[in-house]
Design an enzyme around this catalytic site. Structure first.
Site, PDB file in Angstrom:
ATOM      1  CB  SER A  60      -0.159  -8.344  -1.484  1.00 57.05           C
ATOM      2  OG  SER A  60      -1.004  -9.199  -0.739  1.00 57.05           O
ATOM      3  CE  LYS A  81      -4.508  -1.554   0.993  1.00 55.23           C
ATOM      4  NZ  LYS A  81      -4.368  -2.998   1.304  1.00 55.23           N
ATOM      5  CD  GLU A 139     -11.559   5.041   1.380  1.00 56.06           C
ATOM      6  OE1 GLU A 139     -11.183   3.862   1.555  1.00 56.06           O
ATOM      7  OE2 GLU A 139     -11.153   5.763   0.457  1.00 56.06           O
TER       8      GLU A 139
END
Ligand code: PLP
Length: 390
Positions: free
Chosen positions: A373, A84, A106
């Site tokens: 990931s 991320k 969010e």
């Protein structure tokens, strides 16, 4: 293909008030992103702050187990523990260059909120995170971390108090303050230009895979397997290989309990084209077009839509959709723990489970890359509860 469209998917299905902010963002991205100054600063941050390039690890024991050669692209080693940060750093830097002072976003599991708080601090921007009250309770550890970093965490009480309500609230806030504020969207979803911006920032993953596998094997992989919901880690790994038809691309979604649409996040099986959060994409919906809740134990895969680009790539057959059930996912966590001493995130374990359970789709001399990931620290309690009931 027209701008911001992937086949019929994508677009800008937003309130007119937001159009100005979207156009400003698109123009800024096209102007600022290609400049040598931006590239130097972005790549420098990814390297020195994020820890890139992440390794491409030949998982010998796991390979022996499945009967073909498997490499893991180690996004779990990126600062923060998942892919991320690539996108958060890119957008925060872009916002700073646009003269914005504040980031809003969010988050559901808290991973993206945390990455945004980190990137905001690095770039000297205030950060505010909207979070459904249900998620706020479920993800106490990440909420504490965000607050420690100085981010303001706003509970969202409207609707069901979950992610989709937090997204609506953030869009509302953005339309009131876009002059000073950037909405840092966390996956390849939302109105144009967000899906393209996020995929571009995440493509660093696939560009590195290309270079690393060429150095190691002298050829491209036969397959890349990635988990996903909106599609950011998958597209990051896939995009540089889209033209290389010999590379099979597998996208693994959350099968949940697997007993039907109600108990899963299998949008490619149960979804249909619809509008969600400003974009036409595949969504789970009822006959009236109301969005239906998705379900999976992996919070990061629990989104009822697939971003426009991944929706399109599956529709034309370039990407093959698959799924893994919750129980297969927990077994895959255990297998990876025992084989390689690595605890994967529950999301990542979907890609691992797919490879474990579909060995017949791969040849003994295939080179397979799993986009690893994220790491499983955030899921430790859920994993222990599953296996030991405590
Ligand atoms: C958020 C997350 C995902 C899913 O998001 P995408 O945008 O589809 O990649 C997958 N894996 C991990 C570890 C995550 O944190």
């Amino acid at each position: 293909m027209s701008k911001g469209r992937f086949g019929k998917y994508g677009g800008q299905y937003v309130n007119e008030i937001l159009m100005h902010a979207l156009i400003e963002l698109e123009e800024a991205f096209e102007k600022i992103y290609p400049t040598p100054e931006f590239q130097r600063e972005f790549m420098g941050l990814l390297r020195d702050y994020g820890g890139r390039p992440t390794p491409l690890y030949h998982a010998k024991n796991f390979s022996k187990l499945v009967g073909f050669k498997v490499y893991l692209k180690r996004e779990d080693l990126l600062c923060g523990g998942s892919h991320k940060l690539n996108n958060a750093l890119g957008q925060a830097l872009l916002a700073k260059n646009m003269g914005k002072r504040r980031l809003i976003t969010e988050t559901a599991a808290g991973q993206h909120g945390l990455a945004t708080a980190m990137a905001g601090n690095v770039c000297g921007l205030e950060t505010e995170v909207f979070m459904g009250i249900k998620d706020l309770k479920r993800q106490a550890a990440n909420v504490k971390k965000m607050r420690l970093l100085g981010a303001k965490v706003n509970p969202v009480r409207s609707g069901a108090g979950i992610l989709k309500d937090a997204v609506s609230e953030t869009l509302r806030e953005w339309s009131a303050c876009s002059r000073t504020t950037h909405y840092l969207v966390g996956s390849t979803v939302g109105p144009h230009p967000f899906p393209t911006i996020v995929a571009t920032f995440q493509s660093v993953i696939g560009n590195e895979i290309k270079q690393q596998i060429l150095e190691r094997e002298g050829r491209y992989p036969d397959a890349i397997v990635a988990c996903g919901s909106g599609g950011s880690n998958a597209l990051g790994a896939f995009r540089p290989f889209l033209e290389d038809e010999g590379v099979r691309l597998y996208f693994v979604e959350g099968g949940g309990e697997g007993t039907g649409a109600e108990d899963s996040s299998m949008v490619f099986r149960y979804g249909s084209p619809g509008v969600l959060h400003g974009s036409l994409m595949l969504v789970m919906q009822d006959e009236c077009g109301q969005i239906r809740a998705s379900k999976t134990r992996a919070a990061g895969l629990n989104y009822p839509g697939r971003g426009p680009e991944i929706s399109y790539l599956c529709e034309i057959g370039r990407v093959r959709p698959g799924y893994a059930l919750d129980r297969e996912v927990f077994e895959a966590v255990r297998t990876m723990c025992r084989a390689e001493g690595l605890i994967p995130a529950l999301e990542t374990a979907h890609a691992i489970a797919y490879v474990l359970n579909h060995r017949e789709e791969f040849d003994p001399d295939d080179l397979v890359v799993i986009n690893y990931s994220g790491r499983g620290d955030k899921d430790l309690e859920a994993i222990l509860r599953y296996f030991y009931g405590s």
